[in-house]
Structures are given as C-alpha cells and as structure tokens.
Design an enzyme around this catalytic site. Structure first.
Site, PDB file in Angstrom:
ATOM      1  CB  CYS A 121      42.866  41.335  44.166  1.00 29.76           C
ATOM      2  SG  CYS A 121      43.306  41.566  42.568  1.00 29.76           S
ATOM      3  CB  CYS A 203      48.623  45.524  38.670  1.00 28.93           C
ATOM      4  SG  CYS A 203      48.055  45.795  40.609  1.00 28.93           S
ATOM      5  CB  CYS A 229      40.626  44.214  42.222  1.00 25.91           C
ATOM      6  SG  CYS A 229      39.801  45.874  42.935  1.00 25.91           S
TER       7      CYS A 229
END
Length: 234
Positions: A121, A203, A229
């Site tokens: 991340c 994602c 994240c």
C-alpha cells in the site's frame, strides 16, 4: 487561507441541515478557499460517484486523482471511462506508482500484497498520493462516519498529519442508503461489483465480497489485521 500550518486559526463551521447534509456547502467553501490548490482523491467507489456529481456542480474543471495501483478490478477501469464521458470537463489524473509490478516483485518478492500488504500500500498508494499532494494545500475524500470505527470521528475539515495537509470530507453525515438514493436519483454510473456484495472496492488482490450484516470495510484485507491502506491515518 486555512492550511496545515495555520490550523489553530480554524474557525470554519457548516450546517448539516440541508439537502446534501452540508456537502455542497463544504465543497463550495473548499474551492473558494483553495481555488486550484485542491484535489479530489477518488477511488471510484459509490461515494465517489456522489462526490463527483456534487463537485461537478461547484467546479466542473476540478482536479481528480485516481491512484492506479495497476491491480484494480477491470470494472473499476471501465467505470472511470464512463465517468469521463459523463463529466468531460473534470480533470481526471490516473496516478501511477514509481515501481511497476515487475519491478516491485524483483525488489520485494512476488505477491507483496500477501507477504507485506502495508509495504504494498505504501508503494502503490501512499507514496503516489504524497506526490500528488506535494503542490496542493488540501485534498477531498469521500469518508463517511458510518463506514467504520476508524472513521466515526471524521470532521468536515481535518488537519491531516499523514500528508501535512487539510483533508476535506463532505460526506461524513451521509448513510449508505442516502448515498445509493442519490446515485439512483441522478442516474449516476457505479461499479457493478457493488451489486454482488462489494460495499468497499479497492485492489482486486485485497478485496472480497462482504456477507449480510458485515462492516462495509470487512472485505478489505480479509484475514489480516488491517482495515485501512494508510491514506486516512491521522
């Protein structure tokens, strides 16, 4: 101008007693305050569709940055194209990480999102956003208080220690039902993954559908001690 450094001078307040629960007032203030020195960081989730529609009313040529990690769902990329067609004047920037996926694998091993999701991340989202905010005074986010425990104290205007910036969050008082009601009312495009159990879409490697009654963030990094994240730590 209210900046990270002048935060102690913050005397801005907004009423949530209007049709958009303060969102339009907050956005109008933000674009008047920061003019071209503000950007909306959009993940193109359903809250993003609401904000894009509201922002288009206030500043049709506003800057919008999408952190393209190169591992998003295909549906997300297709939605971005639909948004470009719906709001052609918005300046949508697809920000790429410094490392390609192959370069990342060579440096840190395959499937970094599994072995070290925090580092993944950082490389693919946090550092690119840092670059995107380097010349901005403020940024806009679609956080809602209802989304999770970590977001329930978010204010309209926040001093963002992570990026040493001002973070503007117009939708903090909106409920999930109100977000969808607005999307349907204005016939806004949205990611079809929402229709099959994905309330929060990130994602592809780190997002799963959520069962009935689950927290909206439960599908993110499932099975790991991680719910964010890193963009929204204060």
């Amino acid at each position: 101008m209210l900046t990270y450094e002048t935060w102690e001078e913050n005397d801005v307040s907004f009423s949530e007693e209007d049709e958009t629960k303060g969102a339009l007032s907050v956005l109008s203030w933000a674009y008047k305050e920061y003019k071209s020195e503000i950007v909306y960081a959009c993940s193109f989730g359903v809250e993003g569709m609401v904000l894009l529609h509201l922002i288009n009313q206030v500043n049709p040529s506003a800057k919008v940055v999408f952190l393209d990690t190169n591992v998003h769902f295909q549906e997300t990329y297709e939605l971005i194209q639909k948004v470009r067609e719906r709001f052609p004047s918005l300046n949508i920037i697809e920000k790429q990480p410094e490392l390609t996926l192959d370069e990342q694998a060579n440096l840190h091993g395959d499937k970094l999102w599994e072995s070290n999701p925090n580092l993944c991340c950082k490389i693919r989202k946090i550092l690119p956003l840092e670059e995107s905010l380097a010349n901005e005074k403020a940024w806009i986010s679609g956080l809602r208080r209802e989304q999770s425990e970590t977001r329930k104290h978010t204010k309209f205007i926040n001093q963002d220690h992570r990026f040493r910036s001002i973070k503007v969050c117009p939708l903090i008082h909106w409920t999930w039902k109100e977000v969808w009601r607005y999307v349907y009312k204005h016939s806004l495009p949205y990611n079809p993954l929402h229709d099959i159990g994905y309330p929060s879409i990130g994602c592809e490697k780190c997002t799963l559908p959520v069962g009935e009654g689950g927290d909206s963030r439960d599908g993110r990094w499932a099975g790991k001690v991680k719910t964010e994240c890193g963009l929204h730590y204060q």
